[in-house]
Motif scaffolding. Structure first.
Motif, short mmCIF file in Angstrom:
data_model
loop_
_atom_site.label_atom_id
_atom_site.label_comp_id
_atom_site.label_asym_id
_atom_site.label_seq_id
_atom_site.Cartn_x
_atom_site.Cartn_y
_atom_site.Cartn_z
N LEU A 1 0.65 -1.26 -0.17
CA LEU A 1 -0.11 -0.04 0.01
C LEU A 1 0.78 1.11 -0.05
O LEU A 1 0.41 2.20 -0.28
CB LEU A 1 -1.05 0.08 1.26
CG LEU A 1 -2.02 -1.10 1.18
CD1 LEU A 1 -2.95 -0.88 2.58
CD2 LEU A 1 -2.92 -0.61 -0.04
N LEU A 2 1.94 1.17 0.26
CA LEU A 2 3.10 2.31 0.33
C LEU A 2 3.32 2.88 -1.16
O LEU A 2 3.39 4.05 -1.46
CB LEU A 2 4.39 2.02 1.05
CG LEU A 2 4.29 1.78 2.47
CD1 LEU A 2 5.61 1.54 2.90
CD2 LEU A 2 3.98 3.18 3.15
N PHE A 3 2.94 2.00 -2.03
CA PHE A 3 3.09 2.10 -3.54
C PHE A 3 1.93 2.73 -4.06
O PHE A 3 1.53 3.67 -4.57
CB PHE A 3 3.89 1.12 -4.23
CG PHE A 3 5.15 1.09 -4.19
CD1 PHE A 3 6.05 1.96 -4.71
CD2 PHE A 3 5.91 -0.12 -3.45
CE1 PHE A 3 7.47 1.72 -4.96
CE2 PHE A 3 7.38 0.02 -3.57
CZ PHE A 3 8.06 0.94 -4.05
N THR A 4 0.80 1.82 -3.74
CA THR A 4 -0.41 1.89 -4.41
C THR A 4 -1.21 3.31 -3.99
O THR A 4 -1.93 3.70 -4.74
CB THR A 4 -1.37 0.66 -4.31
OG1 THR A 4 -1.30 0.47 -2.93
CG2 THR A 4 -0.69 -0.50 -4.97
N SER A 5 -0.95 3.27 -2.76
CA SER A 5 -1.79 4.54 -2.17
C SER A 5 -1.38 5.62 -2.57
O SER A 5 -1.96 6.69 -3.05
CB SER A 5 -1.54 4.72 -0.56
OG SER A 5 -0.29 4.54 -0.13
N TYR A 6 0.09 5.98 -3.00
CA TYR A 6 0.92 7.09 -3.37
C TYR A 6 0.41 7.26 -4.94
O TYR A 6 0.01 8.28 -5.52
CB TYR A 6 2.20 6.86 -3.28
CG TYR A 6 3.33 7.95 -3.79
CD1 TYR A 6 3.20 9.34 -3.53
CD2 TYR A 6 3.84 7.78 -4.82
CE1 TYR A 6 4.03 10.16 -3.96
CE2 TYR A 6 4.51 8.61 -5.60
CZ TYR A 6 4.79 9.85 -5.14
OH TYR A 6 5.49 10.87 -5.52
N LEU A 7 0.59 6.26 -5.82
CA LEU A 7 0.40 6.18 -7.13
C LEU A 7 -1.00 6.31 -7.57
O LEU A 7 -1.46 7.29 -8.52
CB LEU A 7 1.02 4.94 -7.79
CG LEU A 7 2.36 4.67 -7.60
CD1 LEU A 7 2.95 3.59 -8.32
CD2 LEU A 7 3.28 6.00 -8.45
N ALA B 1 5.32 11.14 7.50
CA ALA B 1 5.73 9.79 7.19
C ALA B 1 6.91 9.23 7.90
O ALA B 1 7.01 8.17 8.57
CB ALA B 1 5.76 9.57 5.87
N GLY B 2 8.07 10.22 7.97
CA GLY B 2 9.04 9.93 8.63
C GLY B 2 8.88 9.71 10.18
O GLY B 2 9.74 8.90 10.89
N GLY B 3 8.01 10.59 10.66
CA GLY B 3 7.94 10.38 12.10
C GLY B 3 6.83 9.33 12.55
O GLY B 3 6.59 9.39 13.95
N GLY C 1 -0.08 4.67 9.55
CA GLY C 1 0.15 6.21 9.55
C GLY C 1 0.84 6.47 8.43
O GLY C 1 0.47 7.59 7.61
N ILE C 2 1.86 5.85 8.07
CA ILE C 2 2.75 5.87 6.67
C ILE C 2 1.90 5.81 5.31
O ILE C 2 2.17 6.75 4.51
CB ILE C 2 3.98 4.92 6.60
CG1 ILE C 2 4.86 5.07 7.93
CG2 ILE C 2 4.60 5.21 5.39
CD1 ILE C 2 6.03 4.23 8.07
N VAL C 3 0.89 4.92 5.48
CA VAL C 3 0.06 4.79 3.95
C VAL C 3 -0.74 6.09 3.92
O VAL C 3 -0.89 6.78 3.03
CB VAL C 3 -0.62 3.56 4.15
CG1 VAL C 3 -1.59 3.44 3.08
CG2 VAL C 3 0.26 2.35 4.08
N GLY C 4 -1.33 6.44 5.22
CA GLY C 4 -2.12 7.83 5.00
C GLY C 4 -1.41 8.97 4.83
O GLY C 4 -1.91 9.69 3.91
N PHE C 5 -0.10 9.00 5.28
CA PHE C 5 0.55 10.29 4.85
C PHE C 5 1.01 10.04 3.34
O PHE C 5 1.31 11.17 2.70
CB PHE C 5 1.80 10.17 5.76
CG PHE C 5 1.54 10.70 7.24
CD1 PHE C 5 0.22 11.54 7.47
CD2 PHE C 5 2.05 10.17 8.34
CE1 PHE C 5 0.11 11.97 8.72
CE2 PHE C 5 1.56 10.37 9.57
CZ PHE C 5 0.64 11.20 9.89
N ARG C 6 1.30 8.95 2.92
CA ARG C 6 1.76 8.90 1.55
C ARG C 6 0.52 9.30 0.67
O ARG C 6 0.68 9.81 -0.69
CB ARG C 6 2.03 7.39 1.02
CG ARG C 6 3.35 6.90 1.74
CD ARG C 6 4.49 7.27 0.78
NE ARG C 6 4.58 6.51 -0.46
CZ ARG C 6 5.44 6.75 -1.32
NH1 ARG C 6 6.35 7.81 -1.41
NH2 ARG C 6 5.57 5.89 -2.47
#
Length: 287
Positions: A57-63, A100-102, A108-113
């Motif tokens: 999801l780190l990729f798909t959410s962003y793209l 995302a870094g924090g 949380g990272i997926v949401g921030f992406r």
């Protein structure tokens, strides 16, 4: 309406104002975001106990968000201006990359992406128009510079992610936030405001444009001048901000792209017309 004729033989893409290089640098960092997280996926999975689907999801959410959000960028930029759209996009990237870094969870990272992707869409979809509008080294040179930034960003993204990831999986996110903050300051200082378009773009216009393929627009054409008129009307109907006309070396349109077509196009067009390597020296802006 403006018209530009530029010979590709005399183009030096690196003879550009500082504003162009500021946006091009931001383009490099922006395209880094695509592959930036690839090298740190194992570390994120281990330290945050993330499943493979969550990591994906780190990729798909962003793209996916970037792709969808691009449909509204014209609507935004036609109301607040291209420079402000760039600034908003860059600011969103800085904020959400740092968040995302924090973050302490994969969710949380997926949401921030997702927020990062919205900022990226606003920036990417507007950056080329700003580069072209600010360029003084030729339209073709500006396109070459943009494509170079795209390639460098995509190539460097995984490398930078791996380098900073050796320190911590948070490093790539903070690195992008810092680099984009630099690009944001440079954009604010160096890029001149670009006038708003004469007509605001509607939210549904990008989708409506798909219902008007060029082949249908040029069906039953009987004259060269009619080609220019029909293309100009098609551009206005679909909310185009510029029409770029080249001189093809071969193909079905070769005979049509002559002086008569260009003159007709510039007469009827309500947006900018850019002429690259005109086939005829008689091709000049209409009065």
């Amino acid at each position: 309406m403006t018209a530009h004729a530029q010979s590709s033989r005399s183009v030096n893409p690196f003879k550009q104002p500082k504003a162009v290089f500021a946006v091009a640098f931001a383009c490099v960092v922006s395209f880094m975001g695509i592959g930036l997280v690839d090298p740190i996926l194992p570390a994120i999975s281990d330290q945050l106990n993330a499943t493979p689907s969550q990591v994906t999801l780190l990729f798909t959410s962003y793209l996916v968000v970037t792709a969808v959000a691009m449909l509204i960028t014209n609507w935004v930029s036609s109301r607040i201006g291209a420079k402000r759209t760039l600034i908003v996009g860059l600011a969103l990237i800085v904020v959400f990359a740092a968040l995302a870094g924090g973050s302490g969870s994969i969710g949380g990272i997926v949401g921030f992406r997702v927020g990062w992707g919205i900022g990226n869409a606003l920036f990417i979809a507007t950056s080329l128009a700003v580069i072209v509008a600010s360029a003084s080294g030729g339209f073709v040179g500006a396109i070459i510079l943009y494509e170079t930034a795209l390639g460098v960003g995509i190539a460097v993204g995984p490398l930078l992610g791996g380098l900073l990831g050796n320190v911590s999986w948070r490093g790539p996110f903070y690195g992008v936030a810092v680099l984009m903050a630099v690009a944001l300051v440079a954009t604010v200082v160096l890029v001149e405001p670009i006038p708003l378009p004469a007509r605001r773009t509607g939210l549904g216009e990008p989708l409506r444009a798909l219902r008007h393929p060029v082949g249908h627009v040029l069906r039953n054409v009987t004259g060269h001048g009619e080609v220019g008129r029909l293309v100009a009307e098609h551009a206005e109907r679909t909310g185009a901000r510029a029409i770029v006309v080249g001189a093809p070396a071969h193909g079905g349109l070769t005979a049509l792209m002559d002086a008569g077509t260009g003159q007709s196009l510039m007469r009827y067009a309500t947006c900018d017309v850019v002429l690259i390597n005109p086939r005829s020296a008689e091709l000049k802006p209409a009065a």
